[in-house]
Design a protein around this motif. Structure first.
Motif, PDB file in Angstrom:
ATOM      1  N   PRO A   4       0.835  -1.209   0.000  1.00  0.00           N
ATOM      2  CA  PRO A   4       0.000   0.000   0.000  1.00  0.00           C
ATOM      3  C   PRO A   4       0.864   1.250   0.000  1.00  0.00           C
ATOM      4  O   PRO A   4       2.006   1.245   0.478  1.00  0.00           O
ATOM      5  CB  PRO A   4      -0.818  -0.130   1.287  1.00  0.00           C
ATOM      6  CG  PRO A   4      -0.046  -1.074   2.144  1.00  0.00           C
ATOM      7  CD  PRO A   4       0.672  -2.008   1.215  1.00  0.00           C
ATOM      8  N   ARG A   5       0.287   2.326  -0.523  1.00  0.00           N
ATOM      9  CA  ARG A   5       1.016   3.592  -0.641  1.00  0.00           C
ATOM     10  C   ARG A   5       0.162   4.689  -0.023  1.00  0.00           C
ATOM     11  O   ARG A   5      -0.993   4.867  -0.394  1.00  0.00           O
ATOM     12  CB  ARG A   5       1.301   3.894  -2.114  1.00  0.00           C
ATOM     13  CG  ARG A   5       2.228   5.070  -2.365  1.00  0.00           C
ATOM     14  CD  ARG A   5       2.599   5.134  -3.843  1.00  0.00           C
ATOM     15  NE  ARG A   5       3.648   6.110  -4.071  1.00  0.00           N
ATOM     16  CZ  ARG A   5       3.433   7.397  -4.322  1.00  0.00           C
ATOM     17  NH1 ARG A   5       2.185   7.845  -4.394  1.00  0.00           N
ATOM     18  NH2 ARG A   5       4.433   8.231  -4.509  1.00  0.00           N
ATOM     19  N   CYS A   6       0.748   5.471   0.909  1.00  0.00           N
ATOM     20  CA  CYS A   6      -0.025   6.456   1.662  1.00  0.00           C
ATOM     21  C   CYS A   6       0.728   7.771   1.794  1.00  0.00           C
ATOM     22  O   CYS A   6       1.954   7.794   1.913  1.00  0.00           O
ATOM     23  CB  CYS A   6      -0.343   5.943   3.070  1.00  0.00           C
ATOM     24  SG  CYS A   6      -1.327   4.442   3.123  1.00  0.00           S
ATOM     25  N   HIS A   7      -0.035   8.849   1.802  1.00  0.00           N
ATOM     26  CA  HIS A   7       0.521  10.165   2.099  1.00  0.00           C
ATOM     27  C   HIS A   7       0.596  10.325   3.608  1.00  0.00           C
ATOM     28  O   HIS A   7      -0.395  10.149   4.314  1.00  0.00           O
ATOM     29  CB  HIS A   7      -0.383  11.248   1.495  1.00  0.00           C
ATOM     30  CG  HIS A   7       0.063  12.641   1.808  1.00  0.00           C
ATOM     31  ND1 HIS A   7      -0.554  13.419   2.775  1.00  0.00           N
ATOM     32  CD2 HIS A   7       1.058  13.396   1.289  1.00  0.00           C
ATOM     33  CE1 HIS A   7       0.030  14.596   2.822  1.00  0.00           C
ATOM     34  NE2 HIS A   7       1.018  14.613   1.943  1.00  0.00           N
ATOM     35  N   ARG A  35      -0.172  -5.920   9.758  1.00  0.00           N
ATOM     36  CA  ARG A  35       0.440  -6.512  10.937  1.00  0.00           C
ATOM     37  C   ARG A  35       1.909  -6.107  11.021  1.00  0.00           C
ATOM     38  O   ARG A  35       2.500  -5.656  10.032  1.00  0.00           O
ATOM     39  CB  ARG A  35       0.326  -8.037  10.881  1.00  0.00           C
ATOM     40  CG  ARG A  35      -1.104  -8.561  10.850  1.00  0.00           C
ATOM     41  CD  ARG A  35      -1.110 -10.067  10.742  1.00  0.00           C
ATOM     42  NE  ARG A  35      -2.471 -10.609  10.728  1.00  0.00           N
ATOM     43  CZ  ARG A  35      -2.750 -11.896  10.623  1.00  0.00           C
ATOM     44  NH1 ARG A  35      -1.769 -12.794  10.539  1.00  0.00           N
ATOM     45  NH2 ARG A  35      -4.015 -12.300  10.619  1.00  0.00           N
ATOM     46  N   ALA A  36       2.509  -6.281  12.199  1.00  0.00           N
ATOM     47  CA  ALA A  36       3.931  -6.020  12.365  1.00  0.00           C
ATOM     48  C   ALA A  36       4.721  -6.862  11.361  1.00  0.00           C
ATOM     49  O   ALA A  36       4.460  -8.060  11.185  1.00  0.00           O
ATOM     50  CB  ALA A  36       4.363  -6.356  13.795  1.00  0.00           C
ATOM     51  N   GLY A  37       5.659  -6.212  10.684  1.00  0.00           N
ATOM     52  CA  GLY A  37       6.447  -6.874   9.644  1.00  0.00           C
ATOM     53  C   GLY A  37       5.981  -6.562   8.241  1.00  0.00           C
ATOM     54  O   GLY A  37       6.741  -6.723   7.273  1.00  0.00           O
ATOM     55  N   ASP A  38       4.713  -6.099   8.088  1.00  0.00           N
ATOM     56  CA  ASP A  38       4.213  -5.702   6.773  1.00  0.00           C
ATOM     57  C   ASP A  38       4.833  -4.370   6.356  1.00  0.00           C
ATOM     58  O   ASP A  38       5.243  -3.558   7.200  1.00  0.00           O
ATOM     59  CB  ASP A  38       2.691  -5.568   6.792  1.00  0.00           C
ATOM     60  CG  ASP A  38       1.986  -6.909   6.923  1.00  0.00           C
ATOM     61  OD1 ASP A  38       2.656  -7.945   6.722  1.00  0.00           O
ATOM     62  OD2 ASP A  38       0.783  -6.913   7.243  1.00  0.00           O
ATOM     63  N   GLN A  39       4.870  -4.131   5.058  1.00  0.00           N
ATOM     64  CA  GLN A  39       5.509  -2.920   4.537  1.00  0.00           C
ATOM     65  C   GLN A  39       4.497  -1.967   3.930  1.00  0.00           C
ATOM     66  O   GLN A  39       3.421  -2.363   3.469  1.00  0.00           O
ATOM     67  CB  GLN A  39       6.573  -3.285   3.502  1.00  0.00           C
ATOM     68  CG  GLN A  39       7.779  -4.002   4.103  1.00  0.00           C
ATOM     69  CD  GLN A  39       8.884  -4.221   3.107  1.00  0.00           C
ATOM     70  OE1 GLN A  39       8.655  -4.650   1.974  1.00  0.00           O
ATOM     71  NE2 GLN A  39      10.116  -3.915   3.512  1.00  0.00           N
ATOM     72  N   VAL A  40       4.851  -0.692   3.935  1.00  0.00           N
ATOM     73  CA  VAL A  40       4.029   0.359   3.349  1.00  0.00           C
ATOM     74  C   VAL A  40       4.959   1.389   2.711  1.00  0.00           C
ATOM     75  O   VAL A  40       6.072   1.617   3.189  1.00  0.00           O
ATOM     76  CB  VAL A  40       3.130   1.025   4.430  1.00  0.00           C
ATOM     77  CG1 VAL A  40       3.968   1.634   5.556  1.00  0.00           C
ATOM     78  CG2 VAL A  40       2.232   2.086   3.816  1.00  0.00           C
TER      79      VAL A  40
END
Length: 244
Positions: A4-7, A35-40
């Motif tokens: 996912p990509r967020c401002h 969850r912990a370990g997921d990337q953004v």
């Protein structure tokens, strides 16, 4: 799985640990169930984007660690400032969204003689915040790393008299001037009329202020369609869009 990509409107550098804003907690922790370990992927509008890893996640907060930072070249060198006459509801949202996707640098909503939208100061501030969020969401989707500037609405006559650009264009379906005959600019001011069109007096006012009337073809476009088509053509001529 797509990252996912967020401002995220705060400074960030590799190695930093950040608590994300409430909007991103809502989206990432509650909706996407990160969850912990997921990337953004995060960007704050300064032209860079950062890969981050979630370190602590619950329903009320999300902490990440910034792993790396890059400055990708996704913003057009052609600076387009749109004067968009106000239209109702989703039409204005559409214009802001698609203009952002196509690389708009700045938009000023305008009041004109045939503009049917009337905004009092409190509602005006609310709409401006809404349009800014529409632009941010369009940046998240289109991979832009800078967010276009959204100005407070102002009268058309004030904007055309004060805006600065190498080339100033007013869309006018009676014009026969082809864009290919115009000199290559680095910045463009683009005036878009309302649903009922600009009056002849407003077109003449723009011409007196240095605007060149141009037509995009034999058909009359809707006010929310015009900036999309115009920007696609302008970016194809002088910006970063191509068929090859």
């Amino acid at each position: 799985m797509r990252i996912p990509r967020c401002h995220e409107p705060q400074p960030m550098n590799p190695g930093d640990t950040l608590l994300l804003s409430d909007n991103n907690v809502q989206h990432l922790a509650r909706t996407l169930r990160m969850r912990a370990g997921d990337q953004v992927m995060l960007f704050n509008g300064d032209g860079s984007e950062c890969l981050a890893t979630a370190t602590e996640v619950d329903k009320r907060s999300l902490q990440v660690r910034i792993e790396s930072q890059e400055r990708p070249s996704r913003d057009s060198a052609l600076q387009i400032h749109i004067g968009q006459t106000l239209s109702r509801g989703e039409r204005m949202d559409y214009a802001v969204q698609k203009a952002t996707e196509l690389g708009m640098a700045r938009m000023t909503p305008l009041f004109s003689e045939r503009c049917e939208v009337k905004l009092k100061s409190e509602r005006q501030d609310k709409r401006l915040r809404h349009w800014q969020q529409v632009a941010i969401s369009a940046c998240e989707q289109s991979l832009r790393c800078t967010v276009p500037q959204l100005d407070a609405p102002e009268p058309l006559e004030h904007w055309v008299s004060n805006v600065e650009a190498d080339l100033k264009l007013v869309l006018h379906h009676h014009s026969a001037c082809p864009l290919g005959d115009l000199p290559r600019p680095s910045s463009i001011a683009l005036l878009i009329g309302p649903e009922g069109g600009l009056t002849e007096a407003e077109v003449q006012l723009a011409i007196t202020a240095g605007f060149q009337p141009v037509a995009l073809g034999p058909r009359v476009l809707r006010t929310e369609t015009a900036p999309v088509v115009a920007q696609a053509i302008l970016q194809s001529y002088w910006g970063d869009l191509s068929a090859g």
